[in-house]
Design an enzyme around this catalytic site. Structure first.
Site, mmCIF file in Angstrom:
data_model
loop_
_atom_site.group_PDB
_atom_site.id
_atom_site.type_symbol
_atom_site.label_atom_id
_atom_site.label_comp_id
_atom_site.label_asym_id
_atom_site.label_seq_id
_atom_site.Cartn_x
_atom_site.Cartn_y
_atom_site.Cartn_z
ATOM 1 N N GLU A 65 51.096 15.346 11.953
ATOM 2 C CA GLU A 65 51.372 14.455 10.810
ATOM 3 C C GLU A 65 51.294 15.204 9.475
ATOM 4 O O GLU A 65 51.664 14.665 8.444
ATOM 5 C CB GLU A 65 50.410 13.250 10.823
ATOM 6 C CG GLU A 65 48.987 13.503 10.334
ATOM 7 C CD GLU A 65 48.083 14.259 11.321
ATOM 8 O OE1 GLU A 65 48.575 14.744 12.348
ATOM 9 O OE2 GLU A 65 46.883 14.381 11.027
ATOM 10 N N CYS A 67 43.567 15.957 17.363
ATOM 11 C CA CYS A 67 42.341 16.635 16.925
ATOM 12 C C CYS A 67 41.079 15.861 17.306
ATOM 13 O O CYS A 67 40.740 15.820 18.484
ATOM 14 C CB CYS A 67 42.421 16.938 15.433
ATOM 15 S SG CYS A 67 41.371 18.315 14.974
ATOM 16 N N HIS A 82 47.509 18.920 14.009
ATOM 17 C CA HIS A 82 47.889 17.737 13.229
ATOM 18 C C HIS A 82 49.400 17.734 12.974
ATOM 19 O O HIS A 82 49.849 18.299 11.976
ATOM 20 C CB HIS A 82 47.172 17.739 11.882
ATOM 21 C CG HIS A 82 45.702 17.572 11.967
ATOM 22 N ND1 HIS A 82 45.064 16.360 11.774
ATOM 23 C CD2 HIS A 82 44.721 18.450 12.232
ATOM 24 C CE1 HIS A 82 43.766 16.510 11.902
ATOM 25 N NE2 HIS A 82 43.525 17.784 12.183
#
Ligand code: GLN
Length: 195
Positions: free
Chosen positions: A174, A79, A172
């Site tokens: 994660e 990002c 993202h």
């Protein structure tokens, strides 16, 4: 194998957790000493202009560029990290601070107000099942040079790419339980020549 997460601003702990679940030693990086000890570096999401200014202030911009150009450091930007890794940014601020590592042009906040934050699943490289991704005011890759491999695209444009030791996603990974993108990055780190 040690992988660092740039920890000047943004979503750091989730990346550290994912890397640990992949079985590698994961450390926060905010100075050149920490940086010199890692084989790979994740640049997290956050605010690209803030992260860019802070890495310049901490003297990290030059060393990250040098080691990644030499091929002794793998870099993965998510990002805001994608914006920092791009050689060209459209819609950036006048003096958009950047690392400029990848031969891509990206557009900031590319999904507009309608789709500011959303989650969707899509094909990623050769993964057998769709990958879930969380998008938060994400950029898109507008153009990519011949050395860049596009790994995933949505209707709106490309959202993941690789250029040798460099990996980037506009989403993202994660923020989901899926570890496959982090595992993919760990494999890139393992394939590096030693510095
Ligand atoms: N829109 C942010 C920027 O331009 C990036 C958002 C994010 O990292 N989630 O820096």
């Amino acid at each position: 194998m040690k992988i660092g997460v740039l920890s000047v601003q943004g979503a750091v702990s989730e990346h550290l957790k994912h890397l640990a679940l992949c079985g590698v030693e994961a450390v926060p990086v905010k100075d050149t000493t920490n940086l010199s000890r890692v084989n790979g570096l994740i640049i997290p999401g956050g605010e690209s202009t803030t992260i860019g200014k802070l890495i310049e202030a901490f003297g990290l911009t030059g060393p990250i560029r040098e080691r990644s150009e030499k091929g002794s450091l793998a870099v993965f930007g998510t990002c805001a990290g994608m914006i920092l890794m791009a050689q060209e940014v459209s819609d950036g601020i006048a003096r958009q601070p950047k690392l400029g590592l990848m031969d891509i042009r990206v557009k900031r906040n590319a999904f507009g107000r309608q789709r500011e934050s959303f989650e969707t699943a899509f094909k990623f490289n050769s993964f057998e099942t769709p990958l879930p991704g969380v998008f938060i005011r994400s950029p898109l890759i507008e153009t990519a040079g011949p050395g860049v491999e596009i790994l995933a695209s949505l209707e709106e444009g490309s959202v993941a790419a690789r250029q040798g030791n460099l990996l980037t996603t506009s989403f993202h990974p994660e923020l989901t339980d899926d570890l496959r993108v982090h595992q993919y990055f760990v494999e890139i780190c393992k394939s590096l020549k030693q510095s």
